[in-house]
Motif scaffolding. Structure first.
Motif, mmCIF file in Angstrom:
data_model
loop_
_atom_site.group_PDB
_atom_site.id
_atom_site.type_symbol
_atom_site.label_atom_id
_atom_site.label_comp_id
_atom_site.label_asym_id
_atom_site.label_seq_id
_atom_site.Cartn_x
_atom_site.Cartn_y
_atom_site.Cartn_z
ATOM 1 N N ALA A 1 0.873 -1.178 0.000
ATOM 2 C CA ALA A 1 0.000 0.000 0.000
ATOM 3 C C ALA A 1 0.907 1.223 0.000
ATOM 4 C CB ALA A 1 -0.901 -0.009 1.229
ATOM 5 N N ARG A 2 0.835 2.006 -1.077
ATOM 6 C CA ARG A 2 1.737 3.164 -1.191
ATOM 7 C C ARG A 2 0.930 4.450 -1.232
ATOM 8 N NH1 ARG A 2 3.345 -0.461 -5.808
ATOM 9 N NH2 ARG A 2 4.682 -1.781 -4.598
ATOM 10 N N GLU A 3 1.430 5.443 -0.534
ATOM 11 C CA GLU A 3 0.812 6.755 -0.629
ATOM 12 C C GLU A 3 1.338 7.422 -1.892
ATOM 13 O OE1 GLU A 3 0.211 8.719 2.959
ATOM 14 O OE2 GLU A 3 0.136 10.722 2.088
ATOM 15 N N SER A 4 0.418 7.712 -2.818
ATOM 16 C CA SER A 4 0.867 8.301 -4.080
ATOM 17 C C SER A 4 0.287 9.699 -4.247
ATOM 18 C CB SER A 4 0.467 7.398 -5.236
ATOM 19 O OG SER A 4 0.954 7.904 -6.445
ATOM 20 N N CYS A 5 -1.026 9.811 -4.494
ATOM 21 C CA CYS A 5 -1.616 11.150 -4.635
ATOM 22 C C CYS A 5 -1.832 11.800 -3.277
ATOM 23 C CB CYS A 5 -2.927 11.091 -5.408
ATOM 24 S SG CYS A 5 -4.338 10.513 -4.448
ATOM 25 N N ALA A 6 -1.956 10.967 -2.223
ATOM 26 C CA ALA A 6 -2.179 11.446 -0.855
ATOM 27 C C ALA A 6 -3.526 12.134 -0.670
ATOM 28 C CB ALA A 6 -1.045 12.370 -0.390
ATOM 29 N N GLN A 7 -4.445 11.948 -1.633
ATOM 30 C CA GLN A 7 -5.756 12.598 -1.547
ATOM 31 C C GLN A 7 -6.930 11.644 -1.715
ATOM 32 O OE1 GLN A 7 -5.990 16.349 -3.869
ATOM 33 N NE2 GLN A 7 -3.879 15.930 -4.390
ATOM 34 N N GLY A 8 -6.642 10.329 -1.707
ATOM 35 C CA GLY A 8 -7.734 9.370 -1.854
ATOM 36 C C GLY A 8 -8.249 9.228 -3.271
ATOM 37 N N LEU A 9 -7.511 9.766 -4.251
ATOM 38 C CA LEU A 9 -8.003 9.763 -5.633
ATOM 39 C C LEU A 9 -7.436 8.625 -6.466
ATOM 40 C CD1 LEU A 9 -7.456 13.564 -6.385
ATOM 41 C CD2 LEU A 9 -9.596 12.456 -5.759
ATOM 42 N N CYS A 10 -6.220 8.147 -6.123
ATOM 43 C CA CYS A 10 -5.508 7.277 -7.065
ATOM 44 C C CYS A 10 -5.624 5.798 -6.735
ATOM 45 C CB CYS A 10 -4.040 7.675 -7.137
ATOM 46 S SG CYS A 10 -3.067 7.166 -5.700
ATOM 47 N N GLY A 11 -5.933 5.467 -5.495
ATOM 48 C CA GLY A 11 -6.139 4.066 -5.137
ATOM 49 C C GLY A 11 -4.877 3.273 -4.842
ATOM 50 N N CYS A 12 -3.698 3.875 -4.923
ATOM 51 C CA CYS A 12 -2.460 3.122 -4.685
ATOM 52 C C CYS A 12 -2.327 2.676 -3.230
ATOM 53 C CB CYS A 12 -1.242 3.956 -5.078
ATOM 54 S SG CYS A 12 -1.112 4.198 -6.856
ATOM 55 N N CYS A 13 -3.009 3.356 -2.321
ATOM 56 C CA CYS A 13 -2.888 3.053 -0.891
ATOM 57 C C CYS A 13 -4.044 2.176 -0.411
ATOM 58 C CB CYS A 13 -2.855 4.350 -0.091
ATOM 59 S SG CYS A 13 -4.399 5.270 -0.234
ATOM 60 N N THR A 14 -4.784 1.564 -1.331
ATOM 61 C CA THR A 14 -5.966 0.777 -0.949
ATOM 62 C C THR A 14 -5.612 -0.350 0.020
ATOM 63 O OG1 THR A 14 -7.013 1.225 -3.079
ATOM 64 C CG2 THR A 14 -7.858 -0.662 -1.837
ATOM 65 N N VAL A 15 -6.347 -0.446 1.111
ATOM 66 C CA VAL A 15 -6.315 -1.605 2.005
ATOM 67 C C VAL A 15 -7.771 -1.939 2.339
ATOM 68 C CG1 VAL A 15 -4.055 -1.041 3.015
ATOM 69 C CG2 VAL A 15 -6.138 -0.219 4.126
ATOM 70 N N LEU A 16 -7.992 -3.155 2.822
ATOM 71 C CA LEU A 16 -9.345 -3.532 3.239
ATOM 72 C C LEU A 16 -9.425 -3.447 4.758
ATOM 73 C CD1 LEU A 16 -9.944 -6.732 1.026
ATOM 74 C CD2 LEU A 16 -10.150 -4.315 0.386
ATOM 75 N N VAL A 17 -10.416 -2.752 5.277
ATOM 76 C CA VAL A 17 -10.672 -2.705 6.716
ATOM 77 C C VAL A 17 -12.003 -3.415 6.954
ATOM 78 C CG1 VAL A 17 -11.083 -1.229 8.721
ATOM 79 C CG2 VAL A 17 -9.388 -0.560 7.007
ATOM 80 N N ASP A 18 -11.958 -4.486 7.722
ATOM 81 C CA ASP A 18 -13.135 -5.350 7.906
ATOM 82 C C ASP A 18 -13.749 -5.718 6.551
ATOM 83 O OD1 ASP A 18 -12.804 -5.444 10.619
ATOM 84 O OD2 ASP A 18 -14.431 -4.073 11.113
ATOM 85 N N GLY A 19 -12.878 -5.983 5.580
ATOM 86 C CA GLY A 19 -13.336 -6.456 4.276
ATOM 87 C C GLY A 19 -13.781 -5.378 3.309
ATOM 88 N N THR A 20 -13.750 -4.111 3.719
ATOM 89 C CA THR A 20 -14.202 -3.005 2.865
ATOM 90 C C THR A 20 -13.008 -2.153 2.443
ATOM 91 O OG1 THR A 20 -16.324 -2.950 3.993
ATOM 92 C CG2 THR A 20 -15.714 -0.982 2.777
ATOM 93 N N ALA A 21 -12.949 -1.807 1.154
ATOM 94 C CA ALA A 21 -11.816 -1.029 0.643
ATOM 95 C C ALA A 21 -11.845 0.402 1.164
ATOM 96 C CB ALA A 21 -11.833 -1.025 -0.881
ATOM 97 N N VAL A 22 -10.698 0.869 1.625
ATOM 98 C CA VAL A 22 -10.562 2.270 2.035
ATOM 99 C C VAL A 22 -9.253 2.804 1.452
ATOM 100 C CG1 VAL A 22 -11.739 1.729 4.207
ATOM 101 C CG2 VAL A 22 -9.257 1.953 4.199
ATOM 102 N N SER A 23 -9.158 4.128 1.377
ATOM 103 C CA SER A 23 -7.891 4.754 1.014
ATOM 104 C C SER A 23 -7.064 4.869 2.289
ATOM 105 C CB SER A 23 -8.135 6.142 0.408
ATOM 106 O OG SER A 23 -8.719 6.019 -0.868
#
Lengths: 158, 283
Positions: free
Chosen positions: A36-58
């Motif tokens: 999970a990498r911080e790329s745009c740092a604004q939640g727009l690019c999806g590079c930092c996606t992880v699942l929390v309780d099975g749901t995708a978050v930035s």
């Protein structure tokens, strides 16, 4: 500073985290997980996606303190005993990775899409993945990968 | 981001008690997607954040006496996929589909989408057009504020620093039809240069009691009363275009990174007519 306890890729873990640290900070600094990498740092690019309780978050917009007591899944947690998931295989087989920087986010979001829509058409794939950016512009291959993965997953369920 | 304290109350009352009417560096946080951006940019440096995530009483979607009632910390994705919401006001469901992206909708909340008061946000104009109101909890009790009266300026609401939005209420729509259109000028998920929400009662083919709200192009979401008057009784495209012209004439537009005021004026003209046409054909 506080101690947070959570389940990380099927393992119970705890870590020291400052209140202002994001989950991406903690994954990188405390667990050496760099998928999970911080790329745009604004939640727009999806590079930092992880699942929390099975749901995708930035992950770049998600405070580490908020995963206390929850389950976190990263790209590193998908393969079981060294065997890639059908979605990961499909990305490799279609050449959808190119430089690979955005791939973890796309793979995780594709997993969410296929859980909700096992047989998506192009429009559904585009809509679902429109919050993920690929600077290599491997979008045609990514759409092909998702369709290939959908077929593999449906076949696996038969 | 700079360090801050994080409080995690379990009840709404406790949360209100942790806020401070005189200290703007103490703020509530729910999903946090918008606040994180402000903190990362250094435009907001909190001393303390009061998390609303552990408050169970704020996450529900119910129909109460014909009105849709939504708890303030309900994530936008839950609203998007709620059958009750789709039945009550399908324009909300449609607007959510293009609000930011799926990950943000999974985390961002209904209350946050209102309290943040960024004029570019999608839900405020829609909720104003639907005649929605919020229930606000303070130290001395609750009060109700129409969403139309919630915004005091650019990123500013009429809420006191120790008040919290507890719930959103969308009244019965009684067959009214609504539409929300936005224009993004760079990428599909960008903040819009203009948002237009309309709700109309349609008597046969003629528009009655139109509610027309524009956002993003103005400092706060605004009702366009001259356009509403011009739309009254409208049946054909020429009349819808006259409503668009009226809105373009009355709107006080601001220039920003999404477009100049002159450009937005032309957008208003076209999009108000287009939104009215969409509402006439919508559920």
């Amino acid at each position: 500073m506080r101690t947070i306890h959570f389940t990380l890729n099927d393992e119970a873990v705890s870590a020291q985290a400052a209140e202002h640290h994001s989950i991406v900070d903690v994954l990188r600094d405390r667990f050496d997980l760099f998928g999970a990498r911080e790329s745009c740092a604004q939640g727009l690019c999806g590079c930092c996606t992880v699942l929390v309780d099975g749901t995708a978050v930035s992950g770049c917009l998600y405070l580490a303190a908020f995963v206390d007591g929850k389950t976190v899944t990263t790209i590193e947690g998908l393969a079981q005993n060294g065997k890639l998931t059908p979605i990961q295989e499909a990305f490799l087989e279609t050449g959808a990775t190119q430089c690979g920087f955005c791939t973890p986010g796309f793979v995780l979001m594709a997993g969410q899409l296929l859980a909700a829509h096992p047989d998506p058409d192009d429009e559904e794939i585009r809509h679902y993945l429109s919050g993920n950016l690929c600077r290599c512009a491997a979008y045609p291959e990514i759409i092909a990968a998702v369709k290939l993965a959908a077929g593999k997953l449906r076949a696996g369920r038969l | 981001m700079t360090p801050f304290e994080l409080a995690e109350p379990k009840t709404l009352k406790e949360a209100v008690g942790l806020l401070d009417a005189d200290d703007p560096t103490v703020r509530p946080i729910a999903g946090g997607t918008a606040l994180m951006l402000m903190m990362k940019a250094g435009v907001f440096r909190p001393s303390k954040l009061v998390s609303l995530r552990a408050i169970k009483e704020l996450t529900s979607i119910e129909i109460v006496k014909g009105e849709l009632t939504v708890g303030a910390t309900t994530p936008l994705a839950v609203l998007e996929h709620s059958e009750a919401v789709r039945m009550h006001a399908p324009v909300i469901t449609r607007a959510l589909r293009t609000l930011s992206n799926i990950r943000v909708r999974n985390v961002a909340t209904v209350g946050g989408a209102l309290a943040h008061a960024d004029p570019h946000m999608d839900l405020p104009p829609v909720l104003i057009a639907l005649g929605a109101r919020v229930v606000v909890q303070g130290r001395s009790g609750a009060r109700t504020i129409p969403v139309a009266d919630l915004f005091a300026g650019y990123f500013e609401t009429v809420l006191a620093k120790d008040e919290l939005i507890a719930s959103l209420i969308v009244p019965a729509q009684d067959g009214r039809r609504a539409a929300y259109l936005k224009c993004t000028t760079r990428a599909v998920h960008d903040w819009p240069a203009l948002g237009v929400a309309v709700s109309v009662a349609a008597d046969g083919k003629a528009i009655k009691n139109a509610s027309i709200v524009i956002s993003a192009a103005t400092e706060t979401p605004m009702r366009m009363s001259a356009a509403e008057k011009a739309a009254s009784g409208a049946t054909d495209d020429a009349a819808l275009r006259r409503a668009g012209d009226a809105a373009a004439a009355e709107a006080e537009l601001i220039s920003d990174g999404q477009g100049s005021a002159a450009y937005k004026k032309e957008l208003v003209r076209v999009y108000v007519a287009r939104a009215l046409r969409a509402a006439l054909g919508a559920a």
